[in-house]
Design a protein around this motif. Structure first.
Motif, PDB file in Angstrom:
ATOM      1  N   LEU A   1     -19.077   0.294   0.066  1.00 45.61           N
ATOM      2  CA  LEU A   1     -17.845  -0.400   0.417  1.00 45.61           C
ATOM      3  C   LEU A   1     -18.041  -1.296   1.636  1.00 45.61           C
ATOM      4  CD1 LEU A   1     -14.993   2.234  -0.050  1.00 45.61           C
ATOM      5  CD2 LEU A   1     -15.258   0.063  -1.256  1.00 45.61           C
ATOM      6  N   PHE A   2     -18.729  -0.764   2.643  1.00 47.35           N
ATOM      7  CA  PHE A   2     -18.915  -1.557   3.855  1.00 47.35           C
ATOM      8  C   PHE A   2     -19.844  -2.731   3.610  1.00 47.35           C
ATOM      9  CE2 PHE A   2     -19.784  -2.635   8.227  1.00 47.35           C
ATOM     10  CZ  PHE A   2     -18.582  -2.355   8.854  1.00 47.35           C
ATOM     11  N   LEU A   3     -20.853  -2.553   2.766  1.00 45.31           N
ATOM     12  CA  LEU A   3     -21.742  -3.664   2.436  1.00 45.31           C
ATOM     13  C   LEU A   3     -20.990  -4.766   1.682  1.00 45.31           C
ATOM     14  CD1 LEU A   3     -25.025  -1.803   1.412  1.00 45.31           C
ATOM     15  CD2 LEU A   3     -24.716  -3.351   3.363  1.00 45.31           C
ATOM     16  N   ILE A   4     -20.066  -4.352   0.811  1.00 48.07           N
ATOM     17  CA  ILE A   4     -19.229  -5.345   0.112  1.00 48.07           C
ATOM     18  C   ILE A   4     -18.393  -6.110   1.123  1.00 48.07           C
ATOM     19  CG2 ILE A   4     -17.287  -5.632  -1.473  1.00 48.07           C
ATOM     20  CD1 ILE A   4     -18.406  -3.244  -3.061  1.00 48.07           C
ATOM     21  N   GLN A   5     -17.789  -5.388   2.057  1.00 46.97           N
ATOM     22  CA  GLN A   5     -16.995  -6.035   3.106  1.00 46.97           C
ATOM     23  C   GLN A   5     -17.858  -6.973   3.937  1.00 46.97           C
ATOM     24  OE1 GLN A   5     -15.074  -3.386   5.900  1.00 46.97           O
ATOM     25  NE2 GLN A   5     -14.952  -4.969   7.446  1.00 46.97           N
ATOM     26  N   ASN A   6     -19.046  -6.519   4.289  1.00 50.51           N
ATOM     27  CA  ASN A   6     -19.937  -7.333   5.111  1.00 50.51           C
ATOM     28  C   ASN A   6     -20.353  -8.606   4.371  1.00 50.51           C
ATOM     29  OD1 ASN A   6     -21.789  -7.505   7.566  1.00 50.51           O
ATOM     30  ND2 ASN A   6     -23.297  -7.609   5.919  1.00 50.51           N
TER      31      ASN A   6
ATOM     32  N   PRO B   1      -5.407   4.924  10.467  1.00 50.84           N
ATOM     33  CA  PRO B   1      -4.831   4.934   9.114  1.00 50.84           C
ATOM     34  C   PRO B   1      -5.483   3.957   8.140  1.00 50.84           C
ATOM     35  CG  PRO B   1      -3.088   5.046  10.754  1.00 50.84           C
ATOM     36  CD  PRO B   1      -4.366   4.806  11.510  1.00 50.84           C
ATOM     37  N   THR B   2      -6.100   2.895   8.637  1.00 44.94           N
ATOM     38  CA  THR B   2      -6.709   1.912   7.738  1.00 44.94           C
ATOM     39  C   THR B   2      -7.908   2.473   6.982  1.00 44.94           C
ATOM     40  OG1 THR B   2      -8.158   1.028   9.481  1.00 44.94           O
ATOM     41  CG2 THR B   2      -5.986   0.032   9.256  1.00 44.94           C
ATOM     42  N   TYR B   3      -8.445   3.593   7.441  1.00 43.87           N
ATOM     43  CA  TYR B   3      -9.624   4.172   6.796  1.00 43.87           C
ATOM     44  C   TYR B   3      -9.289   5.093   5.632  1.00 43.87           C
ATOM     45  CZ  TYR B   3     -12.728   2.596  10.560  1.00 43.87           C
ATOM     46  OH  TYR B   3     -13.458   1.833  11.441  1.00 43.87           O
ATOM     47  N   THR B   4      -8.046   5.518   5.505  1.00 47.14           N
ATOM     48  CA  THR B   4      -7.708   6.560   4.534  1.00 47.14           C
ATOM     49  C   THR B   4      -8.055   6.179   3.101  1.00 47.14           C
ATOM     50  OG1 THR B   4      -5.978   7.536   5.899  1.00 47.14           O
ATOM     51  CG2 THR B   4      -5.824   7.897   3.547  1.00 47.14           C
ATOM     52  N   LEU B   5      -7.507   5.074   2.613  1.00 46.21           N
ATOM     53  CA  LEU B   5      -7.747   4.687   1.224  1.00 46.21           C
ATOM     54  C   LEU B   5      -9.205   4.329   0.984  1.00 46.21           C
ATOM     55  CD1 LEU B   5      -4.546   2.610   0.358  1.00 46.21           C
ATOM     56  CD2 LEU B   5      -5.051   5.009  -0.156  1.00 46.21           C
TER      57      LEU B   5
ATOM     58  N   PHE C   1      -7.294 -11.666   2.153  1.00 48.01           N
ATOM     59  CA  PHE C   1      -6.658 -11.372   0.870  1.00 48.01           C
ATOM     60  C   PHE C   1      -7.713 -11.011  -0.174  1.00 48.01           C
ATOM     61  CE2 PHE C   1      -5.541 -12.947  -3.361  1.00 48.01           C
ATOM     62  CZ  PHE C   1      -4.430 -12.157  -3.631  1.00 48.01           C
ATOM     63  N   VAL C   2      -8.780 -11.808  -0.229  1.00 40.67           N
ATOM     64  CA  VAL C   2      -9.859 -11.538  -1.186  1.00 40.67           C
ATOM     65  C   VAL C   2     -10.490 -10.181  -0.896  1.00 40.67           C
ATOM     66  CG1 VAL C   2     -12.147 -12.280  -1.968  1.00 40.67           C
ATOM     67  CG2 VAL C   2     -10.342 -13.977  -1.590  1.00 40.67           C
ATOM     68  N   LEU C   3     -10.656  -9.858   0.396  1.00 37.09           N
ATOM     69  CA  LEU C   3     -11.253  -8.581   0.783  1.00 37.09           C
ATOM     70  C   LEU C   3     -10.399  -7.415   0.317  1.00 37.09           C
ATOM     71  CD1 LEU C   3     -13.499  -7.146   2.301  1.00 37.09           C
ATOM     72  CD2 LEU C   3     -12.172  -7.401   4.403  1.00 37.09           C
ATOM     73  N   GLN C   4      -9.085  -7.487   0.547  1.00 38.27           N
ATOM     74  CA  GLN C   4      -8.194  -6.413   0.127  1.00 38.27           C
ATOM     75  C   GLN C   4      -8.158  -6.296  -1.392  1.00 38.27           C
ATOM     76  OE1 GLN C   4      -6.712  -4.170   2.120  1.00 38.27           O
ATOM     77  NE2 GLN C   4      -7.826  -5.168   3.782  1.00 38.27           N
ATOM     78  N   ALA C   5      -8.142  -7.452  -2.077  1.00 35.33           N
ATOM     79  CA  ALA C   5      -8.155  -7.435  -3.546  1.00 35.33           C
ATOM     80  C   ALA C   5      -9.439  -6.806  -4.067  1.00 35.33           C
ATOM     81  CB  ALA C   5      -8.006  -8.854  -4.077  1.00 35.33           C
ATOM     82  N   ALA C   6     -10.555  -7.108  -3.409  1.00 31.32           N
ATOM     83  CA  ALA C   6     -11.842  -6.530  -3.817  1.00 31.32           C
ATOM     84  C   ALA C   6     -11.825  -5.016  -3.661  1.00 31.32           C
ATOM     85  CB  ALA C   6     -12.972  -7.130  -2.976  1.00 31.32           C
ATOM     86  N   TYR C   7     -11.243  -4.524  -2.562  1.00 33.10           N
ATOM     87  CA  TYR C   7     -11.129  -3.082  -2.364  1.00 33.10           C
ATOM     88  C   TYR C   7     -10.315  -2.445  -3.485  1.00 33.10           C
ATOM     89  CZ  TYR C   7     -13.012  -3.155   2.414  1.00 33.10           C
ATOM     90  OH  TYR C   7     -13.824  -3.274   3.505  1.00 33.10           O
ATOM     91  N   GLY C   8      -9.205  -3.096  -3.859  1.00 34.68           N
ATOM     92  CA  GLY C   8      -8.362  -2.569  -4.921  1.00 34.68           C
ATOM     93  C   GLY C   8      -9.082  -2.508  -6.251  1.00 34.68           C
ATOM     94  N   VAL C   9      -9.797  -3.571  -6.577  1.00 33.02           N
ATOM     95  CA  VAL C   9     -10.547  -3.605  -7.833  1.00 33.02           C
ATOM     96  C   VAL C   9     -11.632  -2.540  -7.844  1.00 33.02           C
ATOM     97  CG1 VAL C   9     -12.128  -4.983  -9.242  1.00 33.02           C
ATOM     98  CG2 VAL C   9     -10.069  -6.044  -8.278  1.00 33.02           C
ATOM     99  N   VAL C  10     -12.357  -2.423  -6.734  1.00 34.28           N
ATOM    100  CA  VAL C  10     -13.421  -1.428  -6.641  1.00 34.28           C
ATOM    101  C   VAL C  10     -12.862  -0.019  -6.796  1.00 34.28           C
ATOM    102  CG1 VAL C  10     -15.085  -0.370  -5.068  1.00 34.28           C
ATOM    103  CG2 VAL C  10     -14.986  -2.851  -5.279  1.00 34.28           C
ATOM    104  N   LEU C  11     -11.712   0.248  -6.172  1.00 42.62           N
ATOM    105  CA  LEU C  11     -11.104   1.575  -6.259  1.00 42.62           C
ATOM    106  C   LEU C  11     -10.717   1.904  -7.692  1.00 42.62           C
ATOM    107  CD1 LEU C  11      -9.963   4.131  -5.033  1.00 42.62           C
ATOM    108  CD2 LEU C  11      -7.876   2.884  -4.451  1.00 42.62           C
TER     109      LEU C  11
END
Length: 322
Positions: free
Chosen positions: A280-285, A246-250, A295-305
């Motif tokens: 997305l994965f490069l940003i995470q990496n 489920p973590t991959y859906t969004l 927290f910063v990682l999740q916030a970054a995903y939200g902003v990118v989306l």
């Protein structure tokens, strides 16, 4: 006679939909190299292996998005997780580990998942976001019921997927294989019909295109790719974990938006989705290399989306008005 310069408009229309995402991937890769020289020395192979489930799930999301009508499959993550659980806990744990049987089982379960979603959306006419949210919960629940705790036993042949000893990691051949199959599909009448349905389903219906069949098939195609994703996810995890899928859906949805695929349908392809997922994965990496908090990682995903969806919508409006 007065002439009108359509140069900028034509240029906007002719820009490949995936080009911005591809450029962003290259830029992000360069930024990563400046932070860690190991990335260029071979670290990129491991990054690709770990990114492969997301890349494949983003590619899987593409057919239903292209089909229009608000097409979106929220169940791709739990679907891949369910496939992984079926393979690891249902087949491999019971000594049914022959390669062709496991691969066919992954494709069959994935196609069945897609057929269920396609029936709910294309035939029963439930809005895609509602239908696939329901199956998201069903698949996640079944996977957790079947496998309450992670398992880690795999047959030796599945290590092929994560092998990075060659010039390129083996997983790249899987991704290219899916892309090659999609390229062949794009040479058929179905591809033309899919784009017509995604762009304007009423006009497609008037032109004699079987809209229901086209949309149903799009969900089956998505399901088949979810099956492949589940197989790869099993190999990458070294087993199965019902809570991972489920973590991959969004992230898969964000990757599609980042890849320049029109969320309104009718424009895009697997290359854009793969580029969006890689970005997305490069940003995470990179954030992991900088020791950023979760927290910063999740916030970054939200902003990118959010940024991706806004840019995607703006680009669509510009293309339609030109």
């Amino acid at each position: 006679m007065t002439t009108v310069d359509l140069g900028p408009v034509r240029t906007a229309r002719q820009v490949p939909y995936f080009l911005p995402a591809l450029i962003a991937v290259v830029v992000m890769a360069v930024v990563t190299v400046t932070r860690s020289s190991e990335f260029i020395d071979g670290g990129w192979k491991l990054v690709l292996v770990y990114a492969s489930p997301l890349v494949l799930l983003a590619m899987a999301q593409t057919p239903v998005v292209l089909s229009g009508g608000g097409g979106l499959d929220l169940s791709v993550g739990p679907g891949a997780g369910l496939v992984s659980v079926v393979l690891a806990a249902g087949l491999i744990a019971n000594d049914i580990s022959v390669a062709w049987i496991v691969i066919l089982a992954a494709l069959a379960v994935g196609a069945a998942i897609g057929a269920l979603n396609g029936t709910l959306v294309a035939i029963v006419r439930i809005p895609p976001i509602i239908a696939t949210l329901a199956t998201y919960l069903v698949f996640a629940g079944i996977a957790t019921q079947v496998l309450s705790s992670p398992t880690g036993y795999l047959p030796a042949w599945m290590s092929w997927f994560t092998d990075v000893d060659g010039v390129v990691p083996n997983i790249l051949w899987v991704i290219l294989g899916v892309g090659g199959a999609w390229w062949l599909l794009s040479r058929t009448a179905y591809w033309r019909n899919l784009r017509m349905v995604g762009s304007n389903d009423r006009a497609a219906y008037t032109a004699g295109v079987p809209v229901t069949a086209v949309r149903f098939t799009a969900y089956v195609l998505t399901g088949a790719m979810v099956g492949i994703s589940g197989l790869v996810l099993t190999a990458v995890l070294g087993g199965a974990d019902a809570k991972v899928g489920p973590t991959y859906t969004l992230l898969a949805i964000a990757a599609v938006a980042l890849g320049g695929i029109s969320l309104a349908g009718g424009r895009g392809g697997l290359l854009g989705a793969a580029c969006g997922a890689a970005l997305l994965f490069l940003i995470q990496n990179y954030l992991t290399l900088t020791e950023a908090s979760s927290f910063v990682l999740q916030a970054a995903y939200g902003v990118v989306l959010v940024v991706a969806i806004v840019i995607n919508g703006a680009w669509d409006r510009k293309r339609k008005s030109s």
